[in-house]
Write a protein that holds these residues in place. Sequence first.
Motif, PDB file in Angstrom:
ATOM      1  N   LYS A 131       0.853  -1.521   0.198  1.00 35.76           N
ATOM      2  CA  LYS A 131      -0.271  -0.145  -0.179  1.00 35.76           C
ATOM      3  C   LYS A 131       1.182   1.518  -0.246  1.00 35.76           C
ATOM      4  O   LYS A 131       1.752   0.874   1.276  1.00 35.76           O
ATOM      5  N   LEU A 132       1.248   1.795  -0.589  1.00 36.38           N
ATOM      6  CA  LEU A 132       1.111   3.482  -0.944  1.00 36.38           C
ATOM      7  C   LEU A 132       0.256   3.941  -0.206  1.00 36.38           C
ATOM      8  O   LEU A 132      -0.532   4.455  -1.327  1.00 36.38           O
ATOM      9  N   THR A 133       0.696   5.128   0.232  1.00 40.78           N
ATOM     10  CA  THR A 133       0.034   6.932   0.834  1.00 40.78           C
ATOM     11  C   THR A 133       0.941   8.029   0.848  1.00 40.78           C
ATOM     12  O   THR A 133       1.961   7.580   0.810  1.00 40.78           O
ATOM     13  N   PHE A 134       0.583   8.780   0.462  1.00 39.50           N
ATOM     14  CA  PHE A 134       1.060  10.159  -0.087  1.00 39.50           C
ATOM     15  C   PHE A 134       0.824  11.586   0.141  1.00 39.50           C
ATOM     16  O   PHE A 134      -1.168  11.217   0.239  1.00 39.50           O
ATOM     17  N   LYS A 135       0.687  12.716   0.308  1.00 44.10           N
ATOM     18  CA  LYS A 135      -0.135  13.633   0.303  1.00 44.10           C
ATOM     19  C   LYS A 135       0.519  13.966  -0.728  1.00 44.10           C
ATOM     20  O   LYS A 135       1.461  14.463  -1.376  1.00 44.10           O
ATOM     21  N   LEU A 136      -0.656  15.324  -1.370  1.00 35.36           N
ATOM     22  CA  LEU A 136      -0.807  15.386  -2.968  1.00 35.36           C
ATOM     23  C   LEU A 136      -1.626  16.920  -3.107  1.00 35.36           C
ATOM     24  O   LEU A 136      -2.632  17.374  -2.624  1.00 35.36           O
ATOM     25  N   ARG A 137      -0.775  17.646  -3.820  1.00 35.42           N
ATOM     26  CA  ARG A 137      -1.144  18.854  -4.373  1.00 35.42           C
ATOM     27  C   ARG A 137      -0.421  19.545  -5.363  1.00 35.42           C
ATOM     28  O   ARG A 137       0.722  19.245  -5.700  1.00 35.42           O
ATOM     29  N   ALA A 138      -1.635  20.340  -5.922  1.00 36.57           N
ATOM     30  CA  ALA A 138      -1.273  20.974  -7.321  1.00 36.57           C
ATOM     31  C   ALA A 138      -1.041  22.503  -7.783  1.00 36.57           C
ATOM     32  O   ALA A 138      -1.668  23.110  -7.070  1.00 36.57           O
ATOM     33  N   SER A 139      -0.659  23.161  -8.402  1.00 41.15           N
ATOM     34  CA  SER A 139      -0.421  24.040  -8.075  1.00 41.15           C
ATOM     35  C   SER A 139      -0.450  24.731  -9.338  1.00 41.15           C
ATOM     36  O   SER A 139      -0.868  26.167  -9.521  1.00 41.15           O
ATOM     37  N   HIS A 140      -1.389  23.970 -10.466  1.00 45.41           N
ATOM     38  CA  HIS A 140      -2.087  23.975 -11.708  1.00 45.41           C
ATOM     39  C   HIS A 140      -3.672  23.617 -11.866  1.00 45.41           C
ATOM     40  O   HIS A 140      -3.883  22.510 -10.698  1.00 45.41           O
ATOM     41  N   THR A 141      -4.499  23.920 -12.352  1.00 46.52           N
ATOM     42  CA  THR A 141      -5.874  23.278 -13.161  1.00 46.52           C
ATOM     43  C   THR A 141      -5.862  22.286 -14.160  1.00 46.52           C
ATOM     44  O   THR A 141      -6.684  21.683 -14.607  1.00 46.52           O
ATOM     45  N   SER A 142      -4.866  22.625 -14.895  1.00 45.63           N
ATOM     46  CA  SER A 142      -4.711  21.985 -16.253  1.00 45.63           C
ATOM     47  C   SER A 142      -3.011  22.376 -16.611  1.00 45.63           C
ATOM     48  O   SER A 142      -2.367  22.235 -15.838  1.00 45.63           O
ATOM     49  N   GLY A 143      -2.976  21.121 -18.033  1.00 45.55           N
ATOM     50  CA  GLY A 143      -2.294  21.371 -18.506  1.00 45.55           C
ATOM     51  C   GLY A 143      -1.210  19.962 -17.988  1.00 45.55           C
ATOM     52  O   GLY A 143       0.286  20.123 -18.515  1.00 45.55           O
ATOM     53  N   SER A 144      -1.005  19.041 -17.054  1.00 49.44           N
ATOM     54  CA  SER A 144      -0.756  18.082 -16.712  1.00 49.44           C
ATOM     55  C   SER A 144      -1.418  16.712 -15.863  1.00 49.44           C
ATOM     56  O   SER A 144      -2.321  17.065 -15.534  1.00 49.44           O
ATOM     57  N   VAL A 145      -0.693  15.739 -16.171  1.00 49.84           N
ATOM     58  CA  VAL A 145      -1.475  14.610 -15.242  1.00 49.84           C
ATOM     59  C   VAL A 145      -0.047  14.107 -14.643  1.00 49.84           C
ATOM     60  O   VAL A 145       1.257  13.967 -15.002  1.00 49.84           O
ATOM     61  N   LEU A 146      -0.737  13.345 -13.505  1.00 50.21           N
ATOM     62  CA  LEU A 146       0.037  12.765 -12.837  1.00 50.21           C
ATOM     63  C   LEU A 146      -0.117  11.842 -12.570  1.00 50.21           C
ATOM     64  O   LEU A 146      -1.636  11.127 -12.063  1.00 50.21           O
ATOM     65  N   GLU A 147       1.057  10.094 -12.425  1.00 51.90           N
ATOM     66  CA  GLU A 147       0.116   8.958 -12.617  1.00 51.90           C
ATOM     67  C   GLU A 147       1.655   8.162 -11.655  1.00 51.90           C
ATOM     68  O   GLU A 147       1.847   8.749 -11.109  1.00 51.90           O
ATOM     69  N   VAL A 148       0.736   7.381 -10.926  1.00 55.04           N
ATOM     70  CA  VAL A 148       1.541   6.625 -10.104  1.00 55.04           C
ATOM     71  C   VAL A 148       1.262   5.191 -10.662  1.00 55.04           C
ATOM     72  O   VAL A 148       0.105   4.280 -11.273  1.00 55.04           O
ATOM     73  N   GLY A 149       2.568   4.656 -10.655  1.00 55.11           N
ATOM     74  CA  GLY A 149       2.815   2.984 -11.381  1.00 55.11           C
ATOM     75  C   GLY A 149       3.952   2.124 -11.448  1.00 55.11           C
ATOM     76  O   GLY A 149       3.652   2.349  -9.856  1.00 55.11           O
ATOM     77  N   TYR A 150       4.213   1.055 -11.894  1.00 53.60           N
ATOM     78  CA  TYR A 150       5.269   0.199 -11.670  1.00 53.60           C
ATOM     79  C   TYR A 150       6.169   0.124 -13.734  1.00 53.60           C
ATOM     80  O   TYR A 150       5.403   0.888 -14.521  1.00 53.60           O
ATOM     81  N   PHE A 151       7.708   0.141 -13.384  1.00 55.77           N
ATOM     82  CA  PHE A 151       8.044  -0.487 -14.792  1.00 55.77           C
ATOM     83  C   PHE A 151       7.783  -2.298 -14.587  1.00 55.77           C
ATOM     84  O   PHE A 151       8.180  -2.766 -13.807  1.00 55.77           O
ATOM     85  N   ASN A 152       7.187  -2.363 -15.892  1.00 55.68           N
ATOM     86  CA  ASN A 152       7.111  -3.868 -16.006  1.00 55.68           C
ATOM     87  C   ASN A 152       8.229  -4.553 -16.595  1.00 55.68           C
ATOM     88  O   ASN A 152       9.178  -4.090 -16.686  1.00 55.68           O
ATOM     89  N   ARG A 153       8.223  -5.997 -16.575  1.00 55.91           N
ATOM     90  CA  ARG A 153       9.593  -6.120 -17.431  1.00 55.91           C
ATOM     91  C   ARG A 153      10.046  -5.891 -18.380  1.00 55.91           C
ATOM     92  O   ARG A 153      12.048  -5.869 -18.615  1.00 55.91           O
ATOM     93  N   SER A 154      10.022  -5.135 -19.395  1.00 57.23           N
ATOM     94  CA  SER A 154       9.955  -4.704 -20.903  1.00 57.23           C
ATOM     95  C   SER A 154      10.269  -3.234 -20.597  1.00 57.23           C
ATOM     96  O   SER A 154      11.469  -2.634 -21.340  1.00 57.23           O
ATOM     97  N   GLY A 155      10.115  -2.432 -19.313  1.00 57.70           N
ATOM     98  CA  GLY A 155      10.667  -1.831 -18.706  1.00 57.70           C
ATOM     99  C   GLY A 155       9.557  -0.313 -19.540  1.00 57.70           C
ATOM    100  O   GLY A 155       9.956   1.270 -18.898  1.00 57.70           O
TER     101      GLY A 155
END
Length: 217
Positions: A100-124
């Motif tokens: 389980k990953l927990t963290f605190k998050l906030r953004a400086s803006h309302t558009s123009g980007s996306v943040l994702e959480v994931g992992y690298f698979n076997r092929s990178g």
Amino acid sequence: MKTKHLLLTLLLALMVPLAVHAQTVIPYLENFESYTGVGIGVGVTPTDWTVTTGANTVCEVIGTSSGKYLRIGRNSVVSSSTRIVTAELPSFSSNLRVLKLTFKLRASHTSGSVLEVGYFNRSGSFQSLRDFNPTVYQGSQYTLVTVDYNLSGIAPFSSMVFKYTGNAADALWFIDDVQVTFSPKTPNSLTASNVTGSSAYLSWYIVGRAVQYQVEY
């Protein structure tokens, strides 16, 4: 199939698998407060993290004596080009798969980007588990976020990754109090017998690779 037994002074309330031989200790916590020599405009790369940045991007620990945090995203240079930044946490032993990953998050803006959480698979290649819209997290207050990982079948020593994709100047995300803990599966067929006012006899079937259980009551 193996059965475990334990005599308790009170009925079981919570059972959490314990891990062994972790490359990085679980629970893992990074609140960035140990970093020195940083400021609002002066940052450093997180220790033991693998960071990939490009032109006009940042991924660094900044802050003041009242609090430090990770800043990730685009700097103030105006450009319409899409930029990608990845910040990979330290890896964990291959027998630690349900986390389980927990963290605190906030953004400086309302558009123009996306943040994702994931992992690298076997092929990178990056595999996204959850994405975050800056409109929801924009402002000065942090929001606590939880992401459950099941890395079964993923390459040994897989680790968790923050990925930023943005095309707007000053499209920044701020991350703090990153913590990785167990996300345990409930043991199968948990039963209690010989229950008295002061004790109970428990029996259950183990799930996954759990080799030991911590009992809290």
